[in-house]
Design an enzyme around this catalytic site. Structure first.
Site, PDB file in Angstrom:
ATOM      1  N   ARG A 154       0.649  -1.176  -0.137  1.00 33.66           N
ATOM      2  CA  ARG A 154      -0.002   0.230  -0.076  1.00 33.66           C
ATOM      3  C   ARG A 154       0.951   1.328  -0.030  1.00 33.66           C
ATOM      4  NH1 ARG A 154      -3.741  -2.426   4.633  1.00 33.66           N
ATOM      5  NH2 ARG A 154      -1.697  -2.824   5.591  1.00 33.66           N
ATOM      6  N   ILE A 155       1.787   1.421   0.705  1.00 26.57           N
ATOM      7  CA  ILE A 155       2.689   2.632   1.185  1.00 26.57           C
ATOM      8  C   ILE A 155       3.677   2.522  -0.286  1.00 26.57           C
ATOM      9  CG2 ILE A 155       4.314   3.809   2.117  1.00 26.57           C
ATOM     10  CD1 ILE A 155       3.029   2.495   4.874  1.00 26.57           C
ATOM     11  N   ARG A 175       7.937  -9.608  -3.918  1.00 26.70           N
ATOM     12  CA  ARG A 175       7.533 -10.880  -4.197  1.00 26.70           C
ATOM     13  C   ARG A 175       6.875 -10.891  -5.541  1.00 26.70           C
ATOM     14  NH1 ARG A 175       3.375 -11.828   0.492  1.00 26.70           N
ATOM     15  NH2 ARG A 175       2.925  -9.692  -0.461  1.00 26.70           N
ATOM     16  N   ARG A 236      10.962  -0.459   8.753  1.00 25.22           N
ATOM     17  CA  ARG A 236      11.604  -0.857  10.040  1.00 25.22           C
ATOM     18  C   ARG A 236      13.065  -1.152   9.874  1.00 25.22           C
ATOM     19  NH1 ARG A 236       7.445   0.460  11.363  1.00 25.22           N
ATOM     20  NH2 ARG A 236       5.602  -0.575  12.542  1.00 25.22           N
ATOM     21  N   GLU A 265      13.349   1.871  20.023  1.00 18.62           N
ATOM     22  CA  GLU A 265      12.669   3.209  19.848  1.00 18.62           C
ATOM     23  C   GLU A 265      11.914   3.446  21.246  1.00 18.62           C
ATOM     24  OE1 GLU A 265      10.397   3.564  16.401  1.00 18.62           O
ATOM     25  OE2 GLU A 265      12.103   3.409  15.053  1.00 18.62           O
ATOM     26  N   HIS A 285      11.031   8.616  13.814  1.00 22.03           N
ATOM     27  CA  HIS A 285       9.891   7.721  13.493  1.00 22.03           C
ATOM     28  C   HIS A 285       8.568   8.700  13.491  1.00 22.03           C
ATOM     29  CE1 HIS A 285       8.272   3.542  13.755  1.00 22.03           C
ATOM     30  NE2 HIS A 285       7.792   4.325  12.742  1.00 22.03           N
TER      31      HIS A 285
END
Length: 327
Positions: A154-155, A175, A236, A265, A285
């Site tokens: 999505r992002i 993938r 991440r 974090e 973040h």
């Protein structure tokens, strides 16, 4: 019903329209970050519903066993920070909307902001000007360059669209199913991982962190990047093997990086080498940290609270708890 909300650093949630969904409940909002189980157990001992902001606080078995009144954890997105098995054993429902088909546009926009910031050295140039220096270097134009999207979800697909709008050539590695989707959307699917890292001028990582993606970017991958290339990570930190990015930047491939995520974090270690590198843009973040994104996310989270209160929990990730009595 007593509700606790953790880690609302700037006391933002009370100011959002969606907070009205909790009217009538006994709500306590904590603004600091605490990971000490003794402190958390004291704070949460009488709480029935716990609301989490993403993965800011780890909720493990030791803590859960000290919260006898807890019956629901409500949050959004992935949940590697929650011991779901312990929740199930103790009769705690975990509700976590996976927001299918809805990207975090806030994260996608920050990603693009970091691409621009690194390419044009915006933080460094601004800091130099404030220090009395005029133009400390020459940046890179994005138009005509190759943008690599590693992970076409999505992002990733939203960032690919921004790259296309800026006149970049978009290449995707992911993938097989995701590469096929990218090709159907008009982008180039890379033939292999090696060519992907070697060809792209900007590479942006967009994968969830699971065991199969942990350390998926390693030193040989980074060494294939151009000395003028930029690596961007708003997903991440652990997608990159520990220490590999710092070593690669010191070796000059890639030439620049922009990161919004870190191991451990909140990251407040001023000795972190990334913070001392002039060729790195670091942000704390903040990918999903916007009022608009909070409104979207906490509408879902508070709806889950109300569904539980009505006796019909939604987005339950451990449905077996619904048939099991607490241990």
């Amino acid at each position: 019903m007593r509700i606790a909300i953790l880690d609302d650093y700037h006391d933002t949630l009370r100011t959002l329209p969606c907070f009205r969904k909790l009217v009538g409940y006994d709500v306590k909002v904590w603004n600091d970050h605490v990971q000490d189980d003794d402190i958390l157990a004291e704070r949460l001992k009488d709480v029935e519903v716990l609301v989490l902001i993403r993965e800011r606080t780890k909720i493990g078995a030791v803590l859960l066993e000290r919260l006898p009144k807890l019956r629901l954890i409500s949050q959004r997105s992935v949940y590697p920070h929650i011991d779901v098995a312990a929740c199930t054993r103790l009769g705690v429902i975990v509700s976590s909307s996976q927001h299918a088909g809805v990207p975090s546009y806030a994260t996608a926009e920050l990603t693009w902001g970091l691409v621009l910031a690194a390419a044009r050295q915006i933080p460094q140039q601004a800091a130099a000007l404030k220090a009395g220096r005029w133009q400390i270097g020459v940046g890179m134009t994005l138009r005509g360059k190759t943008l690599g999207i590693y992970g076409y979800g999505r992002i990733g697909s939203a960032v690919a669209g921004y790259g296309k709008a800026f006149g970049m050539n978009v290449v995707v590695w992911a993938r097989e199913a995701s590469r096929q989707l990218a090709a159907a959307d008009g982008y180039t699917a890379s033939a292999n991982k090696e060519a992907f890292f070697g060809k792209c001028d900007v590479i942006s990582l967009h994968m969830r962190l699971v065991e199969t993606t942990r350390g998926i970017v390693d030193a040989p991958d980074l060494a294939r990047m151009k000395p003028t290339a930029i690596l961007v990570n708003t997903s991440r930190a652990a997608l990159i093997k520990p220490g590999a990015l710092v070593t690669a930047l010191r070796a000059g491939r890639p030439g620049m990086a922009a990161v919004d995520v870190y191991d451990g974090e909140p990251m407040l270690d001023m000795g972190n080498p990334l913070l001392a590198m002039e060729n790195v843009v670091c942000t704390p973040h903040i990918g999903y940290v916007s009022r608009d994104e909070y409104e979207v996310q906490f509408t879902d989270i508070f709806d889950q609270v109300n569904a539980y209160a009505a006796g019909a929990p939604t987005n339950v990730v451990n449905p077996e708890v619904l048939e099991r009595k607490p241990a």
